[in-house]
Each structure stands twice: as structure tokens, then as C-alpha cells.
Design a protein around this motif. Structure first.
Motif, PDB file in Angstrom:
ATOM      1  N   THR A   4       0.809  -1.217   0.000  1.00 33.61           N
ATOM      2  CA  THR A   4       0.000   0.000   0.000  1.00 33.61           C
ATOM      3  C   THR A   4       0.848   1.276   0.000  1.00 33.61           C
ATOM      4  O   THR A   4       0.311   2.355  -0.155  1.00 33.61           O
ATOM      5  N   GLU A  35      -5.218   2.147  -2.174  1.00 31.20           N
ATOM      6  CA  GLU A  35      -5.861   3.203  -1.401  1.00 31.20           C
ATOM      7  C   GLU A  35      -7.207   3.585  -2.045  1.00 31.20           C
ATOM      8  O   GLU A  35      -7.334   3.576  -3.269  1.00 31.20           O
ATOM      9  N   ARG A 212     -17.135   7.412   4.691  1.00 37.37           N
ATOM     10  CA  ARG A 212     -16.601   7.065   6.009  1.00 37.37           C
ATOM     11  C   ARG A 212     -16.336   5.568   6.132  1.00 37.37           C
ATOM     12  O   ARG A 212     -15.352   5.137   6.729  1.00 37.37           O
ATOM     13  N   SER A 216     -10.028   4.958   2.536  1.00 37.87           N
ATOM     14  CA  SER A 216      -8.884   4.904   3.443  1.00 37.87           C
ATOM     15  C   SER A 216      -8.456   6.325   3.780  1.00 37.87           C
ATOM     16  O   SER A 216      -7.852   6.579   4.802  1.00 37.87           O
ATOM     17  N   GLU A 217      -8.781   7.248   2.897  1.00 39.10           N
ATOM     18  CA  GLU A 217      -8.429   8.640   3.135  1.00 39.10           C
ATOM     19  C   GLU A 217      -9.507   9.545   2.531  1.00 39.10           C
ATOM     20  O   GLU A 217     -10.039   9.249   1.467  1.00 39.10           O
ATOM     21  N   ARG A 229      -6.567  16.735   4.305  1.00 37.56           N
ATOM     22  CA  ARG A 229      -6.791  15.333   3.973  1.00 37.56           C
ATOM     23  C   ARG A 229      -6.376  14.496   5.172  1.00 37.56           C
ATOM     24  O   ARG A 229      -5.532  14.905   5.957  1.00 37.56           O
ATOM     25  N   GLY A 230      -7.026  13.330   5.296  1.00 39.35           N
ATOM     26  CA  GLY A 230      -6.685  12.484   6.440  1.00 39.35           C
ATOM     27  C   GLY A 230      -7.625  11.299   6.524  1.00 39.35           C
ATOM     28  O   GLY A 230      -8.409  11.036   5.604  1.00 39.35           O
ATOM     29  N   ALA A 231      -7.555  10.589   7.640  1.00 33.33           N
ATOM     30  CA  ALA A 231      -8.424   9.426   7.857  1.00 33.33           C
ATOM     31  C   ALA A 231      -9.882   9.907   7.854  1.00 33.33           C
ATOM     32  O   ALA A 231     -10.161  11.040   8.276  1.00 33.33           O
ATOM     33  N   PRO A 232     -10.814   9.063   7.386  1.00 34.82           N
ATOM     34  CA  PRO A 232     -12.212   9.475   7.312  1.00 34.82           C
ATOM     35  C   PRO A 232     -12.744  10.055   8.621  1.00 34.82           C
ATOM     36  O   PRO A 232     -13.378  11.112   8.625  1.00 34.82           O
ATOM     37  N   GLU A 233     -12.455   9.392   9.732  1.00 35.98           N
ATOM     38  CA  GLU A 233     -12.957   9.883  11.025  1.00 35.98           C
ATOM     39  C   GLU A 233     -12.429  11.286  11.314  1.00 35.98           C
ATOM     40  O   GLU A 233     -13.153  12.158  11.786  1.00 35.98           O
ATOM     41  N   GLN A 234     -11.141  11.468  11.014  1.00 34.72           N
ATOM     42  CA  GLN A 234     -10.528  12.757  11.342  1.00 34.72           C
ATOM     43  C   GLN A 234     -11.165  13.883  10.531  1.00 34.72           C
ATOM     44  O   GLN A 234     -11.513  14.924  11.077  1.00 34.72           O
TER      45      GLN A 234
END
Ligand code: ADP
Length: 252
Positions: A4, A35, A212, A216-217, A229-234
Motif C-alpha cells: 500500500t 488506497e 466514512r 482509506s483517506e 486530507r486524512g483518515a475518514p474519522e478525522q
């Protein structure tokens, strides 16, 4: 390096104007193998234009694209036709309005690219197409015409047509926004399976719950730049930037 970590394509400083309208103002955007990137943002922020640049449907004014193979395009320096074709061949696009050929059957739609562009044999391309149609539950529709299918079925054909080109990268431009609400789930289900299978994808979407679950991003764009940009939760739950917070407040 894990699988990845290997970038399929990295864009740096991408700019694009239409006349006086500076649509992309320096986009940095890389996609690693396996990704799934959900590209979100207000209407008019430049999301579709990014996808069209990734797919070679628009030629950026400036910036660079670097492929996994090492090939580098510098858009400000008028890249060669051959390099632009390499950019185009690295990805396939699934369009908002399906864009199937209305006078061709489902099977003919799917094998058109592999046979005409990739010069594969009709026998091989047909065998692949039948396998892929089976996979999305449309084996019995191979000889139907697009007008005989529901919107959800047409979009599943659109996805199969993109897969048949065996691209490094799949691009989705709001794949469910033209569908009646009851047909959205079947298309998102297929995209979810592709994500589980490890396909590398960039998805422009307004379906934040889906983003969500599957991405992956998450990349949030506004005004022709990547705001964060970042993790879905963030990004979707605890965004750092005020513009992201405002966007989420408006649409949630
Ligand atoms: P989004 O996908 O975020 O809604 P787009 O990338 O579709 O945004 O559009 C961004 C801006 O670029 C809009 O102002 C749109 O009018 C403009 N634009 C997009 N494509 C073209 C084009 N081919 N010619 C002129 N203007 C365009």
C-alpha cells in the motif's frame, strides 16, 4: 515497503484555468496502491476537474504527474502526446451519467475499449467481459441495450466497462448522484466490493456515510485547493480547518 505504500500516481502543484476562472490552484494529490480516496467538497470546488486531469480528459496548465513506473510529466513544459496517452491509459473513469453507447449492447459497450484501444482479441475481451458482468449480477443482460436497463444496472455496466480496461486506478465521478434513491445501494455495494478486493480508487462523492465506511483517506477540496486530507474519522468527525467544518455543517 508494503504494497500500500507504492504510489500509483502523484500529482504536484496541479493548476488549471478555464479563461479567467482559476479552477485548480496548485493541487498536491498522490494515490497509493490499494488506497481508496474519497474526494469531497462544495460544488464548483474543482473535484471533477481533478479527476478529468488524472484521466487525461483535461490537460493541466502546470504541475507534474509522476507514475509508479517513474514516468514524469511536467505539464508546464508541453508533455508529448505519448506521455499524455500514458497518463490516460493509467486510469479509467466511471461517469455520473454512465456515458454508455446507446446503440451498442451491454457486451459491446464493455469490449469496445479493450478491442478498439487496447487491441485485445474479441474472444479474450468477451470472456473477460462475461466474467465481470457475472460478478456484478448482470450476466443475463449482456445482449440488452442501455435503454432496457435501470439506472443502477447502467451504472454497474459503466463500472464493468472501466474494470475491463484493467487500469491501475479507477476514478468515480459522483457515481450515484444521477440515480433514484432506491438504486443507490446496489451501485455503492459494487464499489464497496471493489475496495475490499484492493482496487486503487478515487471517488468524488456526496455520500459521506459511504465515504466514512469505504475510504482509506478523505480529501476535502475548496476553491481549487486541498484544504485538508486524512483518515475518514478525522476529516468527517473532527476536522481541523474552519472551511471543512462549515461544509460539513451545511450538508449534514
Ligand atoms: P466540482 O466537481 O467540485 O463541482 P468542477 O471541477 O466540475 O467542480 O468545476 C469547477 C469549476 O470549473 C466550475 O466553475 C466550472 O464551471 C468550471 N469548469 C469545469 N469544466 C469546465 C470547462 N470545460 N469549461 C469551462 N469551465 C469549466
Amino acid at each position: 515497503m508494503s504494497l500500500t505504500d507504492s504510489p500509483v500516481l502523484a500529482l504536484t502543484g496541479l493548476t488549471k484555468s478555464f479563461g479567467d476562472n482559476h479552477v485548480l490552484r496548485g493541487i498536491d494529490f498522490s494515490v497509493s496502491r490499494g488506497e481508496v480516496i474519497a474526494l469531497i467538497g462544495p460544488s464548483g470546488s474543482g473535484k471533477t476537474t481533478v479527476l478529468r486531469c488524472l484521466n487525461g480528459l483535461e490537460v493541466p496548465d502546470g504541475g507534474t504527474a509522476v507514475f509508479a513506473s517513474g514516468l514524469t510529466l511536467d505539464f508546464a513544459a508541453n508533455p508529448s502526446k505519448r506521455d499524455l496517452l500514458a497518463l490516460r491509459d493509467s486510469s479509467s473513469m466511471v461517469f455520473q451519467h454512465f456515458n454508455l453507447f446507446p446503440h451498442k449492447t451491454v457486451l459491446e459497450n464493455v469490449i469496445e475499449g479493450p478491442v478498439q484501444v487496447q487491441k485485445r482479441s474479441v474472444v479474450d475481451a468477451t470472456a473477460d467481459a462475461e466474467r465481470l458482468l457475472e460478478r456484478v449480477g448482470l450476466a443475463d443482460k449482456r445482449d440488452s441495450y442501455p435503454f432496457e436497463l435501470s439506472g443502477g444496472q447502467q451504472q454497474r455496466v459503466g463500472i464493468v466497462r472501466a474494470l475491463a480496461l484493467k487500469p491501475d486506478l479507477l476514478l468515480f465521478d459522483e457515481p450515484t448522484s444521477a440515480l433514484d434513491p432506491e438504486l443507490v445501494g446496489e451501485v455503492l455495494g459494487v464499489i464497496r466490493e471493489l475496495a475490499n478486493d484492493g482496487w486503487t480508487m478515487v471517488i468524488v462523492t456526496h455520500e459521506l456515510a459511504f465515504a466514512r465506511q469505504v475510504a482509506s483517506e478523505v480529501v476535502f477540496m475548496d476553491g481549487g485547493v486541498v484544504v485538508e486530507r486524512g483518515a475518514p474519522e478525522q476529516i468527517l468527525v473532527t476536522p481541523r480547518e474552519e472551511r471543512t467544518k462549515q461544509f460539513l455543517r451545511r450538508i449534514l
